[in-house]
Design an enzyme around this catalytic site. Sequence first.
Site, PDB file in Angstrom:
ATOM      1  N   LYS A  80       5.055   9.343  -0.410  1.00 38.24           N
ATOM      2  CA  LYS A  80       5.527   8.648  -1.619  1.00 38.24           C
ATOM      3  C   LYS A  80       4.342   8.367  -2.532  1.00 38.24           C
ATOM      4  CE  LYS A  80       4.121   4.205  -0.842  1.00 38.24           C
ATOM      5  NZ  LYS A  80       3.484   3.163  -1.389  1.00 38.24           N
ATOM      6  N   ASP A  93       8.011  -1.105   2.313  1.00 40.65           N
ATOM      7  CA  ASP A  93       8.199   0.200   1.667  1.00 40.65           C
ATOM      8  C   ASP A  93       9.268   1.065   2.342  1.00 40.65           C
ATOM      9  OD1 ASP A  93       6.498   0.132  -0.455  1.00 40.65           O
ATOM     10  OD2 ASP A  93       4.823   1.108   0.566  1.00 40.65           O
TER      11      ASP A  93
HETATM   12  O1  C5P Z   1       5.445  -4.907   4.784  1.00 39.56           O
HETATM   13  P1  C5P Z   1       4.188  -4.091   4.827  1.00 39.56           P
HETATM   14  O2  C5P Z   1       3.757  -3.735   6.207  1.00 39.56           O
HETATM   15  O3  C5P Z   1       4.254  -2.944   3.905  1.00 39.56           O
HETATM   16  O4  C5P Z   1       3.058  -5.038   4.205  1.00 39.56           O
HETATM   17  C1  C5P Z   1       1.844  -5.360   4.830  1.00 39.56           C
HETATM   18  C2  C5P Z   1       1.265  -6.638   4.213  1.00 39.56           C
HETATM   19  O5  C5P Z   1       0.966  -6.418   2.828  1.00 39.56           O
HETATM   20  C3  C5P Z   1       2.184  -7.831   4.236  1.00 39.56           C
HETATM   21  O6  C5P Z   1       2.082  -8.521   5.442  1.00 39.56           O
HETATM   22  C4  C5P Z   1       1.636  -8.659   3.057  1.00 39.56           C
HETATM   23  O7  C5P Z   1       0.446  -9.328   3.422  1.00 39.56           O
HETATM   24  C5  C5P Z   1       1.248  -7.589   2.070  1.00 39.56           C
HETATM   25  N1  C5P Z   1       2.346  -7.306   1.121  1.00 39.56           N
HETATM   26  C6  C5P Z   1       2.579  -8.196   0.089  1.00 39.56           C
HETATM   27  N2  C5P Z   1       3.618  -7.955  -0.777  1.00 39.56           N
HETATM   28  C7  C5P Z   1       4.369  -6.847  -0.654  1.00 39.56           C
HETATM   29  C8  C5P Z   1       4.135  -5.915   0.388  1.00 39.56           C
HETATM   30  C9  C5P Z   1       3.103  -6.185   1.264  1.00 39.56           C
HETATM   31  O8  C5P Z   1       1.895  -9.210  -0.058  1.00 39.56           O
HETATM   32  N3  C5P Z   1       5.349  -6.629  -1.519  1.00 39.56           N
END
Ligand code: C5P
Length: 288
Positions: free
Chosen positions: A11, A138
Site C-alpha cells: 500500500k 491499517d
Molecule cells: O495499529 P498499528 O500497529 O498500525 O500502530 C502502531 C502504533 O502506531 C500504535 O500503537 C500507535 O502508537 C501509533 N499509531 C497512532 N495512530 C494511528 C496509527 C498508529 O498513533 N492512527
Amino acid sequence: MTTVSVTAPAKVNLYLHVTGRRADGYHLLESLVAFTDFGDRLTVSAASEMSLVVGGPFAGRVPTGPDNLILRAANELRALCGVTTGAAIYLEKNIPVAAGIGGGSADAAAVLSALCRFWDLNLDQTALDDLALGLGADIPVCLRSRPTHMAGIGEAVTPAPDLPALGVVLVNPLQGVSTPEVFKARHGTFSPADRIADAVFADPLAFLAALQVRRNDLTEAAIRLVPAVGEILTALELVDGCRLARMSGSGATCFGLFHGEGHAARAAESLQARHPDWWTTATGFKKN
Ligand code: C5P
C-alpha cells in the site's frame, strides 16, 4: 478446496495528514491509500494445526513466532468463527519489513481474506473490520485493496475512484522504522483533512497537482529517526520524469510517481545503479 492463493499488495499513502489525536494517544489521520501490482503472495492449504512458513527475498526478517501478525490474524479468525481445523500458511515475502508500505498489514488482511474463502466463512464485513482493526490500524484498508480514503485511526474507510494510470517507483533504505516512534517524534500542529474531490481522479495532471499540495505529515519525524529518508526523497525528486516524491505511511519507504510505467522502470534502474544499498522497485497501481 485444497489451496487458496492471494496477493498482498503493497500500500502507498499518496498523502497522509495527521488531523488530531485521540484521548488514548492514537492519531487521527486522513489519507488516500492506493495499492500496487507489487506485493507479497500468500497461500493457505489444509492442515490440522496452524503453521507459517516464510520464503522470498525478505523471509529472514520476518519473525515467525506466535506474535507474527499473520498467525495472530488467523488464530483470531479461527476462534471467532469456531473453526476446529488449522491451516498451513506460506508467505512469499517480497515487501521490505517495517517499511510503511503495509507489508505486515497487507499480509494480515490477505490471510483473513484467504481463510474466509478456504474455510467458507460468511463473516459480515463489520465483524471482519472489527477483528482487523484490533490487530492494526491499517488492516481494514488493506482488506479493501483498492483506492480508499482512510480517516479516523484507520477504521473509517470510503472507496475512492480508480486512479489514473501512473508509474510508481518504491525506494527503501533497508532500515526499518518503528511506527509508534515516528508518531511520538512528530511535532507541530494538525492538518485539515482536505480530501481530494472525486472528479479530480480522472485527469492525471489534475490528480498530481492535488497531491502536490498535500503531504505526509510524518515525513520530518521519520527523517529525524532515519536520515536516509531525506536522501531518498531528494534522489527521487531529481530522477528523470519524477512528478511527485513522497514518503509512505510512517516510512521509511518513499515513492515517486511517473507518467507511465516505462518512465518508472528507467528511473528505478538509474536509482538502483547509483544507490545499490537501497531497495528499489518499479511498479504500477493495481487495477480493480
Ligand atoms: O495499529 P498499528 O500497529 O498500525 O500502530 C502502531 C502504533 O502506531 C500504535 O500503537 C500507535 O502508537 C501509533 N499509531 C497512532 N495512530 C494511528 C496509527 C498508529 O498513533 N492512527
